[in-house]
Enzyme design. Structure first.
Site, PDB file in Angstrom:
ATOM      1  N   ASN A   1      45.183  38.067  39.367  1.00 12.03           N
ATOM      2  CA  ASN A   1      45.975  37.164  38.545  1.00 12.03           C
ATOM      3  C   ASN A   1      46.882  36.252  39.377  1.00 12.03           C
ATOM      4  O   ASN A   1      48.011  35.960  38.996  1.00 12.03           O
ATOM      5  CB  ASN A   1      46.790  37.956  37.515  1.00 12.03           C
ATOM      6  CG  ASN A   1      47.417  37.106  36.420  1.00 12.03           C
ATOM      7  OD1 ASN A   1      48.492  37.418  35.951  1.00 12.03           O
ATOM      8  ND2 ASN A   1      46.771  36.035  36.016  1.00 12.03           N
TER       9      ASN A   1
ATOM     10  N   CYS B   1      45.027  33.559  41.408  1.00 12.22           N
ATOM     11  CA  CYS B   1      44.223  32.376  41.764  1.00 12.22           C
ATOM     12  C   CYS B   1      43.497  31.803  40.542  1.00 12.22           C
ATOM     13  O   CYS B   1      43.933  30.817  39.959  1.00 12.22           O
ATOM     14  CB  CYS B   1      43.194  32.716  42.852  1.00 12.22           C
ATOM     15  SG  CYS B   1      43.892  33.165  44.448  1.00 12.22           S
ATOM     16  N   ARG B   2      42.394  32.433  40.180  1.00  8.50           N
ATOM     17  CA  ARG B   2      41.527  31.859  39.153  1.00  8.50           C
ATOM     18  C   ARG B   2      42.104  31.894  37.749  1.00  8.50           C
ATOM     19  O   ARG B   2      42.092  30.878  37.050  1.00  8.50           O
ATOM     20  CB  ARG B   2      40.156  32.552  39.175  1.00  8.50           C
ATOM     21  CG  ARG B   2      39.423  32.334  40.478  1.00  8.50           C
ATOM     22  CD  ARG B   2      38.186  33.182  40.576  1.00  8.50           C
ATOM     23  NE  ARG B   2      38.572  34.598  40.721  1.00  8.50           N
ATOM     24  CZ  ARG B   2      37.718  35.608  40.669  1.00  8.50           C
ATOM     25  NH1 ARG B   2      36.438  35.373  40.452  1.00  8.50           N
ATOM     26  NH2 ARG B   2      38.136  36.847  40.828  1.00  8.50           N
ATOM     27  N   SER B   3      42.587  33.055  37.313  1.00  4.15           N
ATOM     28  CA  SER B   3      43.068  33.127  35.928  1.00  4.15           C
ATOM     29  C   SER B   3      44.341  32.313  35.689  1.00  4.15           C
ATOM     30  O   SER B   3      44.454  31.661  34.641  1.00  4.15           O
ATOM     31  CB  SER B   3      43.210  34.573  35.452  1.00  4.15           C
ATOM     32  OG  SER B   3      44.051  35.327  36.279  1.00  4.15           O
TER      33      SER B   3
ATOM     34  N   ASP C   1      35.868  33.296  43.748  1.00  6.88           N
ATOM     35  CA  ASP C   1      37.227  33.648  44.153  1.00  6.88           C
ATOM     36  C   ASP C   1      37.566  32.883  45.434  1.00  6.88           C
ATOM     37  O   ASP C   1      36.947  33.104  46.471  1.00  6.88           O
ATOM     38  CB  ASP C   1      37.329  35.149  44.395  1.00  6.88           C
ATOM     39  CG  ASP C   1      38.756  35.617  44.605  1.00  6.88           C
ATOM     40  OD1 ASP C   1      39.651  34.782  44.847  1.00  6.88           O
ATOM     41  OD2 ASP C   1      38.980  36.840  44.540  1.00  6.88           O
TER      42      ASP C   1
END
Length: 160
Positions: free
Chosen positions: A13, A15-17, A127
């Site tokens: 929780n 980077c991407r989300s 990622d």
């Protein structure tokens, strides 16, 4: 009208989300749906609880006018499956982890985020954590595409 709640989930929780949360929030706001759609993000692991998004994610997002600085990492909980209408994993590995903790009655809420971007030609948002800054820009490009498809789906499914 009942709020529609969307949760984006990756591993840590950071980077991407949170990127997906920021991108989708901006898109929802642009379409005047901020009062109708609630957005959050979480991780399947507790590595970074309480931390802001990765500085590289923040920098890439800020270059596109998206401020992630107020977000803080948290771990997904079983109660999230009762609260959120859409629990969207950023990749197949995290979807598998979510399936393990999701109550049977809520499995219909789970999916891969990229199910809403079928033309992307991929299923997982990569990622970028161990790569360079270019990876964060690539994630933003992908997430923007997925966010548009998700919003189109929500608008159609909920008559917005």
């Amino acid at each position: 009208m009942t709020k529609i709640r969307v949760l984006f989930v990756c591993m840590g929780n950071i980077c991407r989300s949170p990127t997906a949360q920021g991108v989708f929030a901006r898109l929802v706001d642009k379409h005047g749906l901020s009062e109708t759609i609630e957005i959050d993000s979480a991780g399947t692991h507790a590595y970074h609880i309480g931390e802001p998004p990765d500085s590289r994610a923040q920098q890439s997002a800020l270059q596109r006018g998206i401020d992630l600085s107020t977000q803080r990492a948290r771990k997904v909980s079983r109660s999230d499956f009762d609260v959120f209408d859409y629990v969207l994993a950023m990749d197949a590995y995290n979807l598998e982890l979510l399936e393990q903790i999701c109550p049977a009655k809520s499995h219909h809420r789970l999916s891969l985020f990229f199910e809403f971007a079928p033309d992307a030609g991929i299923t997982d948002v990569p990622d970028p954590y161990y790569g360079g800054p270019h990876g964060f820009d690539r994630v933003l490009d992908l997430v923007e595409e997925g966010a548009r498809g998700l919003l189109d789906h929500i608008r159609q499914a909920h008559g917005l």
